[in-house]
Write a protein that holds these residues in place. Sequence first.
Motif, PDB file in Angstrom:
ATOM      1  N   LEU A  28      26.442 -10.564  24.646  1.00 33.44           N
ATOM      2  CA  LEU A  28      25.109 -11.137  24.756  1.00 33.44           C
ATOM      3  C   LEU A  28      25.009 -12.424  23.939  1.00 33.44           C
ATOM      4  N   GLY A  29      25.618 -12.445  22.773  1.00 28.24           N
ATOM      5  CA  GLY A  29      25.643 -13.660  21.957  1.00 28.24           C
ATOM      6  C   GLY A  29      26.324 -14.802  22.681  1.00 28.24           C
ATOM      7  N   ALA A  78      15.918 -23.168  20.410  1.00 26.78           N
ATOM      8  CA  ALA A  78      16.143 -22.393  19.182  1.00 26.78           C
ATOM      9  C   ALA A  78      17.404 -21.535  19.258  1.00 26.78           C
ATOM     10  N   LEU A  79      17.875 -21.222  20.454  1.00 22.95           N
ATOM     11  CA  LEU A  79      19.077 -20.401  20.595  1.00 22.95           C
ATOM     12  C   LEU A  79      20.333 -21.138  20.140  1.00 22.95           C
ATOM     13  N   ALA A  80      20.293 -22.449  20.126  1.00 17.83           N
ATOM     14  CA  ALA A  80      21.472 -23.230  19.736  1.00 17.83           C
ATOM     15  C   ALA A  80      21.949 -22.836  18.339  1.00 17.83           C
ATOM     16  N   SER A  81      21.020 -22.576  17.442  1.00 12.29           N
ATOM     17  CA  SER A  81      21.406 -22.245  16.068  1.00 12.29           C
ATOM     18  C   SER A  81      21.223 -20.770  15.733  1.00 12.29           C
ATOM     19  N   ASP A  82      20.523 -20.023  16.591  1.00 15.50           N
ATOM     20  CA  ASP A  82      20.143 -18.662  16.228  1.00 15.50           C
ATOM     21  C   ASP A  82      20.552 -17.613  17.261  1.00 15.50           C
ATOM     22  N   HIS A  83      21.493 -17.941  18.180  1.00 18.16           N
ATOM     23  CA  HIS A  83      21.822 -16.997  19.252  1.00 18.16           C
ATOM     24  C   HIS A  83      22.412 -15.689  18.731  1.00 18.16           C
ATOM     25  N   GLN A  89      21.705  -9.918  18.218  1.00 27.65           N
ATOM     26  CA  GLN A  89      21.665  -8.707  17.383  1.00 27.65           C
ATOM     27  C   GLN A  89      20.362  -7.945  17.624  1.00 27.65           C
ATOM     28  N   ASP A  90      19.244  -8.657  17.580  1.00 29.22           N
ATOM     29  CA  ASP A  90      17.939  -8.013  17.776  1.00 29.22           C
ATOM     30  C   ASP A  90      17.805  -7.441  19.183  1.00 29.22           C
TER      31      ASP A  90
END
Length: 143
Positions: A65-66, A77-82, A87-88
Amino acid sequence: MTMADLNALNPHPPEFDRFLHASVGEDRNGYAVTVLSTLARLGLDPWKETAELVTLGRDDARARLGALLARFRDVPALASDHGKVAQDLSQLLPDCPTPAILKQAASTLVDARPGASGAIWTVFAIIVVLFQMFIVGGSGSGE
């Protein structure tokens, strides 16, 4: 209406709903983007992909998924926090495969075969047409 009738209206496992309708963030226009729309925008069948994620187990599902979220560019925002989002979200996947989930995952394998053989038949048909045109003669002039 019987339970069979309800299943005909929604053939997808209801265990996927929490995961598929969870938000992955906002797109550039400020709209909430769900897992379902993310997978669809990546060209994947959301229910089949979810079934495969469930059968992988939690850690492998989180990693896959990551990787999928890292490819998705519509939510900045997914660029830095995927990784954190993956995980969530992986916590929302059903814990163990139910018969409905296993059936959905198995249909992925069945659905993949006709596409591959369809491509082979298409190439074969093109070869036959080219053979007729160049070797047998397809001008239709009767000469």
